[in-house]
Design a protein around this motif. Structure first.
Motif, PDB file in Angstrom:
ATOM      1  N   LEU A   1      -0.596  39.629  38.558  1.00 30.56           N
ATOM      2  CA  LEU A   1      -1.640  39.675  37.533  1.00 30.56           C
ATOM      3  C   LEU A   1      -1.025  39.935  36.163  1.00 30.56           C
ATOM      4  N   ALA A   2      -0.078  40.880  36.104  1.00 26.94           N
ATOM      5  CA  ALA A   2       0.579  41.198  34.836  1.00 26.94           C
ATOM      6  C   ALA A   2       1.383  40.002  34.316  1.00 26.94           C
ATOM      7  N   ALA A   3       2.046  39.277  35.208  1.00 25.09           N
ATOM      8  CA  ALA A   3       2.828  38.114  34.796  1.00 25.09           C
ATOM      9  C   ALA A   3       1.920  37.009  34.250  1.00 25.09           C
TER      10      ALA A   3
ATOM     11  N   GLY B   1      -7.647  43.613  38.260  1.00 17.77           N
ATOM     12  CA  GLY B   1      -8.055  42.264  38.606  1.00 17.77           C
ATOM     13  C   GLY B   1      -8.619  41.457  37.454  1.00 17.77           C
ATOM     14  N   GLU B   2      -8.511  41.957  36.226  1.00 17.42           N
ATOM     15  CA  GLU B   2      -9.020  41.257  35.051  1.00 17.42           C
ATOM     16  C   GLU B   2      -7.947  41.176  33.978  1.00 17.42           C
TER      17      GLU B   2
ATOM     18  N   LYS C   1       0.678  38.100  30.840  1.00 16.26           N
ATOM     19  CA  LYS C   1       1.709  37.958  29.812  1.00 16.26           C
ATOM     20  C   LYS C   1       1.846  36.499  29.390  1.00 16.26           C
ATOM     21  N   THR C   2       1.803  35.583  30.362  1.00 15.37           N
ATOM     22  CA  THR C   2       1.895  34.161  30.042  1.00 15.37           C
ATOM     23  C   THR C   2       0.744  33.724  29.134  1.00 15.37           C
ATOM     24  N   LEU C   3      -0.469  34.161  29.463  1.00 12.18           N
ATOM     25  CA  LEU C   3      -1.622  33.791  28.642  1.00 12.18           C
ATOM     26  C   LEU C   3      -1.533  34.390  27.244  1.00 12.18           C
TER      27      LEU C   3
ATOM     28  N   PHE D   1      -9.299  37.310  39.745  1.00  8.91           N
ATOM     29  CA  PHE D   1      -7.937  37.218  40.265  1.00  8.91           C
ATOM     30  C   PHE D   1      -7.798  38.077  41.511  1.00  8.91           C
ATOM     31  N   VAL D   2      -7.189  37.516  42.543  1.00 10.17           N
ATOM     32  CA  VAL D   2      -6.925  38.246  43.781  1.00 10.17           C
ATOM     33  C   VAL D   2      -5.424  38.231  43.999  1.00 10.17           C
TER      34      VAL D   2
END
Length: 116
Positions: free
Chosen positions: A69-71, A89-90, A74-76, A62-63
């Motif tokens: 990244l946090a959003a 980034g992970e 959270k969705t996943l 993820f870039v």
């Protein structure tokens, strides 16, 4: 409220004897702009190292900004119904959800591929 002379923000800065010196923070933190999902290349793998034998699904590549990244993390986590974290980034999802996470990311428009 942050102090104007916060020393933690200036770690690594050499002391100045000039009484009129003002530390410039403009170039200190550069937030990278998050590209659109179709331009992101994510890899979904499983990881067991240094986790006490537990399996985690790791989404790497993820870039972008930490908030985005946090959003996404959270969705996943919500769609898989498990815990995890998102930092550096992970995204870490507890358990083996490689296929489900890859499917969710592809539906969201990301270029995600399943690793190992």
């Amino acid at each position: 409220m942050k102090a104007d002379n916060d020393w933690k923000q200036r770690l690594g800065v050499v002391y100045s004897t000039n009484p009129e010196y003002a530390y410039d923070r403009t170039g200190a933190e550069e937030e990278t702009e998050t590209p659109e999902p179709s331009r992101q290349r994510l890899t979904v793998t499983i990881d067991r190292r240094n986790r006490g034998g537990k399996q985690v699904t790791l989404v790497s590549g993820f870039v972008g900004r930490q908030e985005d990244l946090a959003a996404l993390g959270k969705t996943l986590k919500v769609k898989c119904g498990v815990g995890g974290s998102a930092k550096d980034g992970e995204i870490t999802i507890q358990g083996d959800f490689r296929d489900r996470v890859t499917g969710i990311l592809n539906e969201m428009g990301y270029k995600a591929k399943r690793g190992n």
